[in-house]
Design a protein around this motif. Sequence first.
Motif, PDB file in Angstrom:
ATOM      1  N   LEU A   1      24.605   8.579  -5.342  1.00  0.00           N
ATOM      2  CA  LEU A   1      25.825   8.433  -6.136  1.00  0.00           C
ATOM      3  C   LEU A   1      25.805   7.189  -7.013  1.00  0.00           C
ATOM      4  CD1 LEU A   1      28.622   9.568  -3.653  1.00  0.00           C
ATOM      5  CD2 LEU A   1      27.933  10.692  -5.770  1.00  0.00           C
ATOM      6  N   SER A   2      25.229   6.102  -6.513  1.00  0.00           N
ATOM      7  CA  SER A   2      25.206   4.884  -7.330  1.00  0.00           C
ATOM      8  C   SER A   2      24.327   5.081  -8.563  1.00  0.00           C
ATOM      9  CB  SER A   2      24.759   3.676  -6.512  1.00  0.00           C
ATOM     10  OG  SER A   2      23.432   3.826  -6.072  1.00  0.00           O
ATOM     11  N   THR A   3      23.260   5.854  -8.444  1.00  0.00           N
ATOM     12  CA  THR A   3      22.419   6.152  -9.610  1.00  0.00           C
ATOM     13  C   THR A   3      23.174   7.035 -10.600  1.00  0.00           C
ATOM     14  OG1 THR A   3      20.418   5.945  -8.265  1.00  0.00           O
ATOM     15  CG2 THR A   3      20.206   7.133 -10.357  1.00  0.00           C
ATOM     16  N   LEU A   4      23.901   8.023 -10.076  1.00  0.00           N
ATOM     17  CA  LEU A   4      24.710   8.872 -10.960  1.00  0.00           C
ATOM     18  C   LEU A   4      25.750   8.025 -11.696  1.00  0.00           C
ATOM     19  CD1 LEU A   4      25.358  11.783 -11.933  1.00  0.00           C
ATOM     20  CD2 LEU A   4      27.019  11.884 -10.060  1.00  0.00           C
ATOM     21  N   ASP A   5      26.416   7.139 -10.964  1.00  0.00           N
ATOM     22  CA  ASP A   5      27.394   6.241 -11.592  1.00  0.00           C
ATOM     23  C   ASP A   5      26.729   5.383 -12.674  1.00  0.00           C
ATOM     24  OD1 ASP A   5      29.477   7.185 -10.019  1.00  0.00           O
ATOM     25  OD2 ASP A   5      29.338   5.539  -8.571  1.00  0.00           O
ATOM     26  N   ALA A   6      25.517   4.900 -12.406  1.00  0.00           N
ATOM     27  CA  ALA A   6      24.807   4.073 -13.386  1.00  0.00           C
ATOM     28  C   ALA A   6      24.464   4.880 -14.644  1.00  0.00           C
ATOM     29  CB  ALA A   6      23.547   3.478 -12.758  1.00  0.00           C
ATOM     30  N   MET A   7      24.122   6.162 -14.471  1.00  0.00           N
ATOM     31  CA  MET A   7      23.868   7.020 -15.641  1.00  0.00           C
ATOM     32  C   MET A   7      25.131   7.142 -16.483  1.00  0.00           C
ATOM     33  SD  MET A   7      21.667  10.199 -14.149  1.00  0.00           S
ATOM     34  CE  MET A   7      20.617   9.959 -12.720  1.00  0.00           C
ATOM     35  N   HIS A   8      26.270   7.342 -15.812  1.00  0.00           N
ATOM     36  CA  HIS A   8      27.540   7.488 -16.532  1.00  0.00           C
ATOM     37  C   HIS A   8      27.986   6.164 -17.149  1.00  0.00           C
ATOM     38  CE1 HIS A   8      28.253  11.341 -14.022  1.00  0.00           C
ATOM     39  NE2 HIS A   8      27.453  11.542 -15.043  1.00  0.00           N
ATOM     40  N   ASP A   9      27.646   5.048 -16.496  1.00  0.00           N
ATOM     41  CA  ASP A   9      27.916   3.736 -17.093  1.00  0.00           C
ATOM     42  C   ASP A   9      27.096   3.546 -18.368  1.00  0.00           C
ATOM     43  OD1 ASP A   9      29.700   3.120 -15.053  1.00  0.00           O
ATOM     44  OD2 ASP A   9      28.275   1.846 -13.952  1.00  0.00           O
ATOM     45  N   LYS A  10      25.849   4.016 -18.343  1.00  0.00           N
ATOM     46  CA  LYS A  10      24.995   3.936 -19.541  1.00  0.00           C
ATOM     47  C   LYS A  10      25.629   4.735 -20.681  1.00  0.00           C
ATOM     48  CE  LYS A  10      20.264   4.858 -21.170  1.00  0.00           C
ATOM     49  NZ  LYS A  10      18.911   5.307 -20.755  1.00  0.00           N
TER      50      LYS A  10
ATOM     51  N   ASP B   1      16.747   5.355 -16.423  1.00  0.00           N
ATOM     52  CA  ASP B   1      15.708   5.373 -17.466  1.00  0.00           C
ATOM     53  C   ASP B   1      15.430   6.789 -17.970  1.00  0.00           C
ATOM     54  OD1 ASP B   1      15.421   2.629 -17.388  1.00  0.00           O
ATOM     55  OD2 ASP B   1      13.695   2.680 -16.027  1.00  0.00           O
ATOM     56  N   GLU B   2      15.572   7.788 -17.086  1.00  0.00           N
ATOM     57  CA  GLU B   2      15.345   9.186 -17.487  1.00  0.00           C
ATOM     58  C   GLU B   2      16.553   9.775 -18.221  1.00  0.00           C
ATOM     59  OE1 GLU B   2      14.237  11.465 -14.024  1.00  0.00           O
ATOM     60  OE2 GLU B   2      12.461  10.238 -13.659  1.00  0.00           O
ATOM     61  N   TRP B   3      17.698   9.095 -18.139  1.00  0.00           N
ATOM     62  CA  TRP B   3      18.901   9.573 -18.814  1.00  0.00           C
ATOM     63  C   TRP B   3      18.822   9.099 -20.272  1.00  0.00           C
ATOM     64  CZ3 TRP B   3      22.906   8.607 -21.910  1.00  0.00           C
ATOM     65  CH2 TRP B   3      23.916   9.570 -21.963  1.00  0.00           C
ATOM     66  N   ILE B   4      18.421  10.025 -21.157  1.00  0.00           N
ATOM     67  CA  ILE B   4      18.211   9.701 -22.574  1.00  0.00           C
ATOM     68  C   ILE B   4      19.096  10.624 -23.407  1.00  0.00           C
ATOM     69  CG2 ILE B   4      16.515   9.619 -24.449  1.00  0.00           C
ATOM     70  CD1 ILE B   4      14.369   9.290 -22.166  1.00  0.00           C
ATOM     71  N   PRO B   5      19.986  10.047 -24.223  1.00  0.00           N
ATOM     72  CA  PRO B   5      20.873  10.908 -25.022  1.00  0.00           C
ATOM     73  C   PRO B   5      20.107  11.729 -26.055  1.00  0.00           C
ATOM     74  CG  PRO B   5      21.164   8.597 -25.625  1.00  0.00           C
ATOM     75  CD  PRO B   5      20.209   8.625 -24.468  1.00  0.00           C
ATOM     76  N   LEU B   6      20.599  12.937 -26.278  1.00  0.00           N
ATOM     77  CA  LEU B   6      20.065  13.776 -27.346  1.00  0.00           C
ATOM     78  C   LEU B   6      20.468  13.179 -28.695  1.00  0.00           C
ATOM     79  CD1 LEU B   6      20.949  17.224 -25.793  1.00  0.00           C
ATOM     80  CD2 LEU B   6      18.644  16.496 -26.434  1.00  0.00           C
ATOM     81  N   PRO B   7      19.626  13.332 -29.711  1.00  0.00           N
ATOM     82  CA  PRO B   7      19.976  12.803 -31.036  1.00  0.00           C
ATOM     83  C   PRO B   7      21.335  13.324 -31.503  1.00  0.00           C
ATOM     84  CG  PRO B   7      17.700  13.541 -31.010  1.00  0.00           C
ATOM     85  CD  PRO B   7      18.305  13.985 -29.709  1.00  0.00           C
ATOM     86  N   GLY B   8      22.207  12.397 -31.912  1.00  0.00           N
ATOM     87  CA  GLY B   8      23.515  12.747 -32.461  1.00  0.00           C
ATOM     88  C   GLY B   8      24.609  12.988 -31.442  1.00  0.00           C
ATOM     89  N   SER B   9      24.273  13.073 -30.143  1.00  0.00           N
ATOM     90  CA  SER B   9      25.314  13.415 -29.156  1.00  0.00           C
ATOM     91  C   SER B   9      26.318  12.290 -28.947  1.00  0.00           C
ATOM     92  CB  SER B   9      24.690  13.836 -27.825  1.00  0.00           C
ATOM     93  OG  SER B   9      24.017  12.758 -27.207  1.00  0.00           O
ATOM     94  N   ILE B  10      25.848  11.066 -28.893  1.00  0.00           N
ATOM     95  CA  ILE B  10      26.751   9.931 -28.677  1.00  0.00           C
ATOM     96  C   ILE B  10      27.703   9.810 -29.868  1.00  0.00           C
ATOM     97  CG2 ILE B  10      26.870   7.427 -28.328  1.00  0.00           C
ATOM     98  CD1 ILE B  10      25.688   9.024 -25.922  1.00  0.00           C
ATOM     99  N   GLU B  11      27.151   9.925 -31.052  1.00  0.00           N
ATOM    100  CA  GLU B  11      27.972   9.850 -32.271  1.00  0.00           C
ATOM    101  C   GLU B  11      28.981  11.001 -32.321  1.00  0.00           C
ATOM    102  OE1 GLU B  11      24.087   7.783 -32.849  1.00  0.00           O
ATOM    103  OE2 GLU B  11      24.636   9.761 -32.108  1.00  0.00           O
ATOM    104  N   ALA B  12      28.573  12.180 -31.862  1.00  0.00           N
ATOM    105  CA  ALA B  12      29.476  13.336 -31.863  1.00  0.00           C
ATOM    106  C   ALA B  12      30.668  13.090 -30.942  1.00  0.00           C
ATOM    107  CB  ALA B  12      28.722  14.598 -31.445  1.00  0.00           C
ATOM    108  N   ILE B  13      30.410  12.555 -29.757  1.00  0.00           N
ATOM    109  CA  ILE B  13      31.507  12.252 -28.834  1.00  0.00           C
ATOM    110  C   ILE B  13      32.426  11.194 -29.431  1.00  0.00           C
ATOM    111  CG2 ILE B  13      32.079  11.281 -26.555  1.00  0.00           C
ATOM    112  CD1 ILE B  13      29.419  12.608 -25.560  1.00  0.00           C
ATOM    113  N   ALA B  14      31.846  10.190 -30.075  1.00  0.00           N
ATOM    114  CA  ALA B  14      32.656   9.150 -30.716  1.00  0.00           C
ATOM    115  C   ALA B  14      33.542   9.744 -31.809  1.00  0.00           C
ATOM    116  CB  ALA B  14      31.758   8.047 -31.280  1.00  0.00           C
ATOM    117  N   ARG B  15      33.003  10.686 -32.574  1.00  0.00           N
ATOM    118  CA  ARG B  15      33.799  11.333 -33.624  1.00  0.00           C
ATOM    119  C   ARG B  15      34.976  12.082 -33.018  1.00  0.00           C
ATOM    120  NH1 ARG B  15      29.712  14.966 -36.129  1.00  0.00           N
ATOM    121  NH2 ARG B  15      31.495  15.827 -37.217  1.00  0.00           N
TER     122      ARG B  15
END
Length: 179
Positions: A62-71, A24-38
Motif C-alpha cells: 500500500l505504501s508503494t501504491l500511495d507513493a505512485m499516487h503521490d507522484k 520508478d515504473e509508474w510513467i505517465p503516458l504522453p499528454g495524460s498529465i496535461e489532459a487531467i490539468a485541462r
Amino acid sequence: MKLIILDRDGVINFDSDEYVKSVDEWIPLPGSIEAIARLTKAGWQVAIATNQSGIARGYFDLSTLDAMHDKLATLLTPLGGKIDKIEFCPHGPDVSCDCRKPLPGMFRTIADHYGLADLSGIPVVGDSLRDLEAGMQLGATPYLVKTGKGERTIAKGSLPQGTIVCDDLAAVVDALLTE
C-alpha cells in the motif's frame, strides 16, 4: 456535475503485463498529465477507479501504491491539475469482492462520494472492457482509449454499444471540452 472517472494503468500511465510495481515504473503516458490539468481547470472533478491486484499478489504494498499516487499529484500540481478521488481494488481475481472491475463497487463508492444516485451521463475512460462494463452498470458513458490494452480490446470486438473510441486521454478531453 462535471465528473469523469478514469482507469489508471493504460489510461494515465504506461501499463505492463508484468504490473506497475514501483514508483520508478509508474510513467505517465504522453499528454495524460496535461489532459487531467485541462479538465481540472475547466471545472471537472476527476476520479480514478483502478484494479490493483499487484497488492494481493505481493508485487507491491500500500505504501508503494500511495507513493505512485503521490507522484501523480506532484506532476499535476504545477499544471493546476488534481485528482479528487481515488478508489482502488487491492484484491486478486480469486477473491469474492464487489470492487474488482468489471463489478461496480468502486463506481458506486465514487457516486456516493459525490452524492449521486447513479452515474448517468458521466464519462468513464478505460482501456479494457471491464473498465467500461463496471461504469456502465451505473449508467456511465463509456470511452475506450487505444493506449494501454485499448488496441487489444478493440481487436477482440464486442465493445458495448455507444462506446466512444479515442486515441488517448488527451483526445477524450478534447472531445469533452468541445461539447
